[in-house]
Design a protein around this motif. Structure first.
Motif, PDB file in Angstrom:
ATOM      1  N   MET A   1       0.968  -1.168   0.125  1.00  0.00           N
ATOM      2  CA  MET A   1      -0.007  -0.157   0.028  1.00  0.00           C
ATOM      3  C   MET A   1       0.911   1.301   0.097  1.00  0.00           C
ATOM      4  SD  MET A   1      -2.935   0.965   2.791  1.00  0.00           S
ATOM      5  CE  MET A   1      -3.926  -0.495   2.256  1.00  0.00           C
ATOM      6  N   SER A   2       0.511   2.037  -0.651  1.00  0.00           N
ATOM      7  CA  SER A   2       1.296   3.728  -0.976  1.00  0.00           C
ATOM      8  C   SER A   2       0.479   4.807  -0.346  1.00  0.00           C
ATOM      9  CB  SER A   2       1.533   3.906  -2.429  1.00  0.00           C
ATOM     10  OG  SER A   2       2.212   2.881  -3.129  1.00  0.00           O
ATOM     11  N   LEU A   3       1.320   5.626   0.300  1.00  0.00           N
ATOM     12  CA  LEU A   3       0.918   6.670   0.889  1.00  0.00           C
ATOM     13  C   LEU A   3       1.327   8.036   0.290  1.00  0.00           C
ATOM     14  CD1 LEU A   3       1.977   5.577   4.818  1.00  0.00           C
ATOM     15  CD2 LEU A   3      -0.076   4.868   3.414  1.00  0.00           C
ATOM     16  N   LEU A   4       0.154   8.689   0.166  1.00  0.00           N
ATOM     17  CA  LEU A   4       0.727   9.997  -0.464  1.00  0.00           C
ATOM     18  C   LEU A   4      -0.104  11.393   0.391  1.00  0.00           C
ATOM     19  CD1 LEU A   4       1.411  11.817  -2.897  1.00  0.00           C
ATOM     20  CD2 LEU A   4      -0.641  11.179  -4.124  1.00  0.00           C
ATOM     21  N   LEU A   5       0.833  12.361   0.662  1.00  0.00           N
ATOM     22  CA  LEU A   5       0.501  13.542   1.149  1.00  0.00           C
ATOM     23  C   LEU A   5       0.439  14.759   0.113  1.00  0.00           C
ATOM     24  CD1 LEU A   5      -0.091  14.725   4.142  1.00  0.00           C
ATOM     25  CD2 LEU A   5       2.384  15.516   4.216  1.00  0.00           C
ATOM     26  N   VAL A   6      -0.673  15.357  -0.008  1.00  0.00           N
ATOM     27  CA  VAL A   6      -0.876  16.451  -0.962  1.00  0.00           C
ATOM     28  C   VAL A   6      -1.119  17.590  -0.431  1.00  0.00           C
ATOM     29  CG1 VAL A   6      -2.419  17.070  -2.853  1.00  0.00           C
ATOM     30  CG2 VAL A   6      -2.037  14.739  -2.717  1.00  0.00           C
ATOM     31  N   ALA A   7      -0.439  18.613  -0.649  1.00  0.00           N
ATOM     32  CA  ALA A   7      -0.174  19.816  -0.180  1.00  0.00           C
ATOM     33  C   ALA A   7      -0.584  21.071  -1.185  1.00  0.00           C
ATOM     34  CB  ALA A   7       0.960  20.309   0.525  1.00  0.00           C
ATOM     35  N   HIS A   8      -0.694  22.213  -0.915  1.00  0.00           N
ATOM     36  CA  HIS A   8      -1.012  23.391  -1.821  1.00  0.00           C
ATOM     37  C   HIS A   8       0.296  23.371  -2.584  1.00  0.00           C
ATOM     38  CE1 HIS A   8      -1.675  27.360  -3.548  1.00  0.00           C
ATOM     39  NE2 HIS A   8      -2.801  26.965  -3.427  1.00  0.00           N
ATOM     40  N   GLY A   9       1.357  24.024  -1.996  1.00  0.00           N
ATOM     41  CA  GLY A   9       2.374  24.219  -2.891  1.00  0.00           C
ATOM     42  C   GLY A   9       2.749  25.728  -2.772  1.00  0.00           C
ATOM     43  N   THR A  10       3.954  26.283  -2.617  1.00  0.00           N
ATOM     44  CA  THR A  10       4.583  27.566  -2.518  1.00  0.00           C
ATOM     45  C   THR A  10       5.912  27.776  -3.444  1.00  0.00           C
ATOM     46  OG1 THR A  10       5.396  29.262  -0.765  1.00  0.00           O
ATOM     47  CG2 THR A  10       5.797  26.859  -0.335  1.00  0.00           C
ATOM     48  N   ARG A  11       5.986  28.884  -3.461  1.00  0.00           N
ATOM     49  CA  ARG A  11       7.529  29.342  -4.261  1.00  0.00           C
ATOM     50  C   ARG A  11       8.415  29.535  -3.102  1.00  0.00           C
ATOM     51  NH1 ARG A  11       3.673  31.958  -7.447  1.00  0.00           N
ATOM     52  NH2 ARG A  11       3.514  31.366  -9.326  1.00  0.00           N
ATOM     53  N   LYS A  12       8.108  29.341  -1.880  1.00  0.00           N
ATOM     54  CA  LYS A  12       9.233  29.733  -1.022  1.00  0.00           C
ATOM     55  C   LYS A  12       9.790  28.078  -0.631  1.00  0.00           C
ATOM     56  CE  LYS A  12       8.821  33.911   1.700  1.00  0.00           C
ATOM     57  NZ  LYS A  12       8.727  34.314   2.917  1.00  0.00           N
ATOM     58  N   GLN A  13      11.078  28.082  -0.857  1.00  0.00           N
ATOM     59  CA  GLN A  13      11.742  26.985  -0.526  1.00  0.00           C
ATOM     60  C   GLN A  13      11.634  26.323   0.798  1.00  0.00           C
ATOM     61  OE1 GLN A  13      12.952  24.857  -2.951  1.00  0.00           O
ATOM     62  NE2 GLN A  13      13.099  23.327  -1.413  1.00  0.00           N
ATOM     63  N   SER A  14      11.461  27.337   1.760  1.00  0.00           N
ATOM     64  CA  SER A  14      11.387  26.784   3.101  1.00  0.00           C
ATOM     65  C   SER A  14      10.148  26.078   3.255  1.00  0.00           C
ATOM     66  CB  SER A  14      11.435  27.977   3.758  1.00  0.00           C
ATOM     67  OG  SER A  14      10.688  28.877   3.677  1.00  0.00           O
TER      68      SER A  14
ATOM     69  N   VAL B   1       5.976   8.185   2.904  1.00  0.00           N
ATOM     70  CA  VAL B   1       5.051   8.856   2.494  1.00  0.00           C
ATOM     71  C   VAL B   1       5.381   9.869   1.331  1.00  0.00           C
ATOM     72  CG1 VAL B   1       3.474  10.917   3.321  1.00  0.00           C
ATOM     73  CG2 VAL B   1       3.985   9.037   5.061  1.00  0.00           C
ATOM     74  N   HIS B   2       4.900   9.532   0.382  1.00  0.00           N
ATOM     75  CA  HIS B   2       5.071  10.349  -1.049  1.00  0.00           C
ATOM     76  C   HIS B   2       4.643  11.856  -0.982  1.00  0.00           C
ATOM     77  CE1 HIS B   2       6.475   6.777  -3.350  1.00  0.00           C
ATOM     78  NE2 HIS B   2       5.858   6.300  -2.493  1.00  0.00           N
ATOM     79  N   VAL B   3       4.779  12.911  -1.690  1.00  0.00           N
ATOM     80  CA  VAL B   3       4.534  14.206  -1.407  1.00  0.00           C
ATOM     81  C   VAL B   3       4.201  14.596  -2.832  1.00  0.00           C
ATOM     82  CG1 VAL B   3       5.191  16.650  -0.993  1.00  0.00           C
ATOM     83  CG2 VAL B   3       5.828  14.664   0.478  1.00  0.00           C
ATOM     84  N   ALA B   4       2.811  15.461  -2.879  1.00  0.00           N
ATOM     85  CA  ALA B   4       2.610  16.128  -4.366  1.00  0.00           C
ATOM     86  C   ALA B   4       1.915  17.196  -3.985  1.00  0.00           C
ATOM     87  CB  ALA B   4       1.648  15.104  -5.161  1.00  0.00           C
ATOM     88  N   PHE B   5       1.745  17.890  -4.992  1.00  0.00           N
ATOM     89  CA  PHE B   5       1.493  19.713  -4.907  1.00  0.00           C
ATOM     90  C   PHE B   5       0.189  19.681  -5.821  1.00  0.00           C
ATOM     91  CE2 PHE B   5       5.847  19.563  -3.085  1.00  0.00           C
ATOM     92  CZ  PHE B   5       5.504  20.071  -2.076  1.00  0.00           C
TER      93      PHE B   5
ATOM     94  N   PRO C   1       5.890  17.488  -7.998  1.00  0.00           N
ATOM     95  CA  PRO C   1       5.024  16.912  -8.707  1.00  0.00           C
ATOM     96  C   PRO C   1       3.266  16.953  -8.351  1.00  0.00           C
ATOM     97  CG  PRO C   1       5.786  15.350  -7.229  1.00  0.00           C
ATOM     98  CD  PRO C   1       6.790  16.739  -7.280  1.00  0.00           C
ATOM     99  N   THR C   2       2.565  16.916  -9.284  1.00  0.00           N
ATOM    100  CA  THR C   2       1.176  17.031  -9.087  1.00  0.00           C
ATOM    101  C   THR C   2       0.730  15.523  -8.658  1.00  0.00           C
ATOM    102  OG1 THR C   2       0.514  16.229 -11.111  1.00  0.00           O
ATOM    103  CG2 THR C   2       0.898  18.502 -10.836  1.00  0.00           C
ATOM    104  N   PRO C   3      -0.587  15.592  -8.099  1.00  0.00           N
ATOM    105  CA  PRO C   3      -1.124  14.421  -7.304  1.00  0.00           C
ATOM    106  C   PRO C   3      -1.140  13.426  -8.556  1.00  0.00           C
ATOM    107  CG  PRO C   3      -1.967  16.099  -6.563  1.00  0.00           C
ATOM    108  CD  PRO C   3      -1.334  16.653  -7.468  1.00  0.00           C
ATOM    109  N   SER C   4      -1.643  13.679  -9.700  1.00  0.00           N
ATOM    110  CA  SER C   4      -1.758  12.874 -10.759  1.00  0.00           C
ATOM    111  C   SER C   4      -0.261  12.280 -11.414  1.00  0.00           C
ATOM    112  CB  SER C   4      -2.496  13.568 -11.832  1.00  0.00           C
ATOM    113  OG  SER C   4      -1.909  14.444 -12.611  1.00  0.00           O
ATOM    114  N   GLU C   5       0.557  13.208 -11.195  1.00  0.00           N
ATOM    115  CA  GLU C   5       1.813  12.659 -11.740  1.00  0.00           C
ATOM    116  C   GLU C   5       2.431  11.395 -10.656  1.00  0.00           C
ATOM    117  OE1 GLU C   5       3.632  16.582 -14.000  1.00  0.00           O
ATOM    118  OE2 GLU C   5       3.950  16.168 -12.076  1.00  0.00           O
ATOM    119  N   VAL C   6       2.144  11.648  -9.407  1.00  0.00           N
ATOM    120  CA  VAL C   6       2.694  10.663  -8.434  1.00  0.00           C
ATOM    121  C   VAL C   6       1.986   9.471  -8.640  1.00  0.00           C
ATOM    122  CG1 VAL C   6       3.144  10.367  -6.071  1.00  0.00           C
ATOM    123  CG2 VAL C   6       3.725  12.622  -7.133  1.00  0.00           C
ATOM    124  N   LEU C   7       0.514   9.659  -8.731  1.00  0.00           N
ATOM    125  CA  LEU C   7      -0.345   8.483  -8.687  1.00  0.00           C
ATOM    126  C   LEU C   7      -0.154   7.582  -9.847  1.00  0.00           C
ATOM    127  CD1 LEU C   7      -3.670   9.975  -7.470  1.00  0.00           C
ATOM    128  CD2 LEU C   7      -2.400   8.279  -6.285  1.00  0.00           C
TER     129      LEU C   7
END
Length: 227
Positions: A1-14, A34-38, A44-50
């Motif tokens: 089973m894979s795990l994906l955390l999806v956030a909004h995204g920001t231009r700030k590297q921090s 836990v994989h990450v998408a924005f 990467p976008t959620p569709s790209e990671v999925l």
């Protein structure tokens, strides 16, 4: 089973680094990567990671309320990916766990009982999200024992700076803006620092209660799959 955390995204590297750090801590708590998408600003976008994940996947939206990104963007990405086995968990808020984080952030920035408090959210035009934010304001009010004002950094009224100014006009001794109803550093956090408040709390970030909350979202979504 894979795990994906999806956030909004920001231009700030921090801010990007914080989401990665948060995912790493949740990975440690769960004993699984836990994989990450924005959904915006960067990939990467959620569709790209999925599209790269071969097995059943639990997706946790790293959003503090329901709204466009949770209700529309994420389902659209899931559909576009063609992945047949995605379970989307609830958004992170509203949740009593978040009041613990907000209270700790308030104390860290110098809040004292009796200070006027503004709960500063990014903002939304979605009725469900506004209801979620009002609930979080009520939960925080109950915890600190005083009424918390709800205001917005972007979409919605009142804006944070206007709420701070109104509290001053009505005789508030001090005004503390709870900037921490934002997940990470970014443009909206900068706006809160420019709001004229006496103190601005840090974003929710990688507070241990945030890590536990996200880990529990993954665990709860696993139960129906196991059944």
């Amino acid at each position: 089973m894979s795990l994906l955390l999806v956030a909004h995204g920001t231009r700030k590297q921090s801010g990007v680094a914080l989401i990665g750090n948060l995912a790493d801590r949740v990975s440690t708590a769960l004993g699984a990567r836990v994989h990450v998408a924005f959904v915006d600003v960067l990939g990467p976008t959620p569709s790209e990671v999925l599209g790269r994940l071969p097995d059943r996947t639990i997706l946790v939206p790293a959003f503090l309320s329901r709204g466009y990104h949770v209700n529309t963007d994420i389902p659209a990405h899931v559909a576009a990916s063609g992945h047949p086995g995605v379970t989307v968990a609830e958004a992170l808020g509203p949740s009593p766990a978040l009041t613990h984080v907000l209270t700790d952030r308030l104390i860290e920035c110098g809040w004292r009982p009796g200070d006027s408090v503004v709960l500063a959210a990014a903002g939304t035009s979605d009725a469900g999200a506004r209801s979620d934010l009002r609930r979080m304001s009520a939960l925080l009010s109950a915890v600190i024992g005083d009424r918390v004002e709800l205001a917005y950094a972007a979409t919605g009224e009142p804006r944070v700076a206007d709420a701070v100014a109104r509290l001053r006009r009505t005789g508030a001794r001090r005004v503390v803006v709870v900037a921490s109803y934002l997940l990470a550093e970014g443009l909206f956090q900068d706006r809160l620092r420019d709001s004229g408040a006496d103190a601005v709390a840090a974003p929710l970030g990688t507070h241990p209660a945030m890590v536990r909350l996200i880990a529990n979202r993954f665990r709860r979504a696993r139960l129906p799959l196991a059944a």
